[in-house]
Every structure is written in structure tokens, then in C-alpha cells.
Design a protein around this motif. Sequence first.
Motif, PDB file in Angstrom:
ATOM      1  N   LYS A  76     -24.231 -22.929 -23.758  1.00  0.00           N
ATOM      2  CA  LYS A  76     -25.424 -23.101 -24.593  1.00  0.00           C
ATOM      3  C   LYS A  76     -26.203 -21.789 -24.564  1.00  0.00           C
ATOM      4  O   LYS A  76     -25.905 -20.893 -23.762  1.00  0.00           O
ATOM      5  N   TRP A  94     -35.532 -18.018 -15.916  1.00  0.00           N
ATOM      6  CA  TRP A  94     -34.296 -18.451 -16.574  1.00  0.00           C
ATOM      7  C   TRP A  94     -34.511 -19.795 -17.264  1.00  0.00           C
ATOM      8  O   TRP A  94     -35.120 -20.711 -16.703  1.00  0.00           O
ATOM      9  N   ARG A 133     -21.964 -25.212 -19.044  1.00  0.00           N
ATOM     10  CA  ARG A 133     -22.798 -24.007 -19.148  1.00  0.00           C
ATOM     11  C   ARG A 133     -22.919 -23.488 -20.573  1.00  0.00           C
ATOM     12  O   ARG A 133     -23.716 -22.589 -20.835  1.00  0.00           O
ATOM     13  N   ASN A 177     -22.336 -17.018 -21.608  1.00  0.00           N
ATOM     14  CA  ASN A 177     -23.191 -18.072 -21.073  1.00  0.00           C
ATOM     15  C   ASN A 177     -23.837 -17.596 -19.779  1.00  0.00           C
ATOM     16  O   ASN A 177     -23.223 -16.855 -19.012  1.00  0.00           O
ATOM     17  N   GLY A 201     -24.667 -18.094 -26.200  1.00  0.00           N
ATOM     18  CA  GLY A 201     -23.689 -19.012 -25.628  1.00  0.00           C
ATOM     19  C   GLY A 201     -22.337 -18.876 -26.318  1.00  0.00           C
ATOM     20  O   GLY A 201     -22.199 -18.204 -27.336  1.00  0.00           O
ATOM     21  N   ALA A 234     -29.249 -19.153 -23.872  1.00  0.00           N
ATOM     22  CA  ALA A 234     -30.045 -18.932 -22.661  1.00  0.00           C
ATOM     23  C   ALA A 234     -30.959 -17.732 -22.849  1.00  0.00           C
ATOM     24  O   ALA A 234     -30.683 -16.842 -23.665  1.00  0.00           O
ATOM     25  N   GLN A 280     -32.254 -22.377 -20.254  1.00  0.00           N
ATOM     26  CA  GLN A 280     -31.223 -22.593 -21.260  1.00  0.00           C
ATOM     27  C   GLN A 280     -31.817 -23.349 -22.439  1.00  0.00           C
ATOM     28  O   GLN A 280     -32.726 -24.174 -22.290  1.00  0.00           O
ATOM     29  N   SER A 326     -25.332 -19.550 -16.715  1.00  0.00           N
ATOM     30  CA  SER A 326     -25.663 -20.775 -15.990  1.00  0.00           C
ATOM     31  C   SER A 326     -26.692 -20.466 -14.912  1.00  0.00           C
ATOM     32  O   SER A 326     -26.907 -19.301 -14.531  1.00  0.00           O
ATOM     33  N   ARG A 327     -27.304 -21.507 -14.386  1.00  0.00           N
ATOM     34  CA  ARG A 327     -28.238 -21.325 -13.274  1.00  0.00           C
ATOM     35  C   ARG A 327     -27.506 -20.735 -12.079  1.00  0.00           C
ATOM     36  O   ARG A 327     -28.032 -19.873 -11.364  1.00  0.00           O
TER      37      ARG A 327
END
Length: 490
Positions: A246, A193, A244, A144, A236, A248, A195, A146-147
Motif C-alpha cells: 500500500k 511513518w 505491506r 512498500n 506501493g 506510505a 501507510q 512496512s512498519r
Amino acid sequence: MSTPFPTGRRPRIGIGGMSVRSATFSPHRTTYDDFRVTRGAELLARDAWTRPDGDLSGPVEWVPLVHAVAVPGGPVEPEAYRRLKGELVDRIRQIGPLDGLVHELHGAMGVVGLEDAEADLTEAVREALGPRALISAAMDPHGNVSRRLATALDLVTAHRPAAGQDAARTRERAARKLVERLAAGKGRPHLAWVQVPVLLPGERTSPRLEPARSLYGRPASIEELDGIVDAAVWAGWPWADEPRCKAAVVVTGDDPALAVEQARSLATEYWNLRHDFVFAAPAGDADECVEAAVASPARPFLISDTGDNPAAGGAGDLPYMLGRLLAHEDLAAGRVTALHAGITDPAAVAECFAAGVGAGVRLSVGGTHGPYEPYELAGEVVALREADEVGGDVAAVRRGGVTAVLVSRRKPFRSRADFGELDPRGYDLVVVKAGCPAPELSDLAADWRLALTPGAVDQNLRRLGHRRVERPLFPLDPHMPAPDLTPELL
């Protein structure tokens, strides 16, 4: 952020990280002893490009830190995580100023009581390195992004074309991108970026088949565009329950508009293909797969017991598939033979060793971690093997036509050698706790099926009971509206 170097000084780049994929639905826990920790000269000797005669060792001083990797399992115990994180951070501080770091992550590490473990680790690394050093991450596409993680990185790439098949090349690509950036005196590129609210198992996004093959092939062509540094897609991690989790897309580049455009294009393609991803083999429940295998003339016929796959983090102790094999009349009577590997149960293995080859035993097999019940197995001990490098002590027990391989430690069965003296080619059916089988087993099999069995890494995500993932999320919400896939520049 610029990184100029005084004349004659080579940039100093560290190598380190922490990598494990964690199934948070698994009752298993990953301890410090489960990690293989590499340091010093051993870490430098791992890849050709870091060795003294490597083509990147002239312009760069490679600084080995610490890298820890574990067999997939349940969440990491907090003490083990803190110990390894502390060693990595302390080493960075002790080694003196670094200009960059090749940061090896998976993207699916779970730690008990901690959310977004890779972001937590990377933020600690960033604090120790300081703001000027560039961090280039090499990741698995089944992780994953994440931001929070993406913000802490400067460069990031993922395996092409498939997880587990491209790790070494991905490390090298991450290193070369970093070296090129530092040599040119360039700082952090733009990261576009986004998702994608899709979460599918790797067995349904295999690049062996379309549409995943073309989708995962696109980043290499995007990378060739002027103004683009790298492009990567992540599917993901479906067997964890965190916000988080998912798909991306990250496109890095010096042309921010182009990076955003390409990230949006990749993300949109992923979303539009969500219904088209298929399992890498015909799939069905356990009884359907067993019936198909028994009826088929193909021998040996391979069945993947997917829900308890230790290579994805399953506990490896579910005897569910063993029960379904012995529930089939032809297998129970011995008219058809099957080899099933390998159920984790150290107590049952010890009983087999105490009894000896040729002895009859009555065992309560599996369910050692819960919540599944053990299987009561009466049979004959037909093989014993001590001190397997991964599986520890190994025992095989035969009942009717079914030979069950029991291991004292969790072990994926990937090759002919993993079975020891038991030759899988001599059985009608071969059942392994796996997703898509490793190449050697795939080549051995005349045909195969994916059994959608229960367990911590169940392919049927609805049975797992996700509570903390962000909704709506496909396929948990199959009729969700189209999402906003506008990338964010970080």
C-alpha cells in the motif's frame, strides 16, 4: 544513539544492498544468475561521490560491500536470496566496524516463501552492523515501506520525481544525509511513518501529470523546513499480494511534532487525491487500442501491452496482444503494418534459427510459463540476431502485416537500438510489452495508447485476485470509509 568519532578518524560507511521488483502473480522465478552483482572497486567507481576525487571521499572512508540488482521478474528463488543476503551480511562482519551503511533497496522484492523481504534483509544487516551504526536507505517510490522495515532503518528516502529516473540522485541524497548526520555527531532522527490504504499502478501515479506531479514535488519543500531531515512518498507495489502492499509516507526529522504534522499532511493529501489519479495516456482494452491505432493518421502509433510488461515483473511470454493484432482484418491482410516486441519463447526462437531467414515456419508462440495458451503462428522468418545482451537470441516472424519479435530471454524494449535491424519508424503500429514507454520510444511515437491487457502485472487489479493485502484498500474497495492517517513515531 550518538556516534562520536575520535579525533582524526574518518567515519567508515559501507555501500551495499539488494534490489529487484517482483511480481508475485508471475509464474516466472528470479534466480541467482538473473542478478548483476557489483563488488569492490567497481562498486566504488559507480558514483562520483565515492571515487577518490569525489567530494565525500575526503571526510568519509567508503567501504564497498556487495550490491545485487536484477531485471524485474517473478519472486526470487529462496536459494538465490539466501546466497546474496549471506554474502552481504558476511562482508559486513568481515570488514570490521562500520559507522553507517548506504542501503540500496527497491521495496518490492518478493522471495518465495518469505514475507516482507526487504525487512528481513535489513534486520539481518542491522544485526551484523550492531545498534550504533546508522542505516540510510535509498528506495524506489513504487516499493512498500512496512512498519517492520521502517523500524529497522535510521534514514530513508525515495526517488524524486519518478521511479527509474532518479536512482543515482537518490543514492547520493541518502549518502549525504548520512554523512551530515555522522559529521554532526547526531544519532537516529525521529521517523514519522504512516501507510495510506491506496494501491495504484505507476502508470496511474505518473509525475508527468497532475495530481501526482504536485504530490511528488512536496517532499523536497518539506525537507527545507527547520527540524526536518527528509520526506518521501511511496505508491506501493500493486503486483504483489502481501499485507505491506500500500502507499506510505515517511518524514524524518529532529522535531518529532513537525515530522508527524508533515507526514499526516502528505498522507491526507494522497488519500484525498485517490480518485484523481489518471493513466498517463488514453487507455482501453486491446481491441479498442488496436482499432484506434489503425484508424489514426499518426505514424508510428505506439501501443503499450501493459499486462505482461517485463520491466514490472511480467513473464513476457503472453501472446495475447499478438492474437488481437492478427484478429484485425487490416493487419492480417497487410493493409496496415505492426511491429510487436518482444514475446519470450526460447524454443520458438531456436526453430527460427534452424529454419533461417526467408523460411516459412509454424510456431507455437508464448505461454512458456503458463497459465496462458500459446498462439499458433505461421509466417516467414524475416530477421535473426544472435546474443543480444539482454534478450539473448532474437528472431522476427512476419504474418500478414504483423511482425512479431521473439526473444530467448525476457527483454524490455526501450530504445530504437533494441529492435536491431527492424526500424520501428517504418511501421504503422509499434507494440511493446511496457507500461509508460521509455523516453526514446515516447519521442519516436506520433501517438500512443495503454492497452489494459491481462497478465501478471494487469493494470486492472481486480482481475489479479489479491487475497493477502490488508482490506479495505482502494481501489479494490472503492466505497471504503476514510482511514485513520495518524502517523506513528518510530
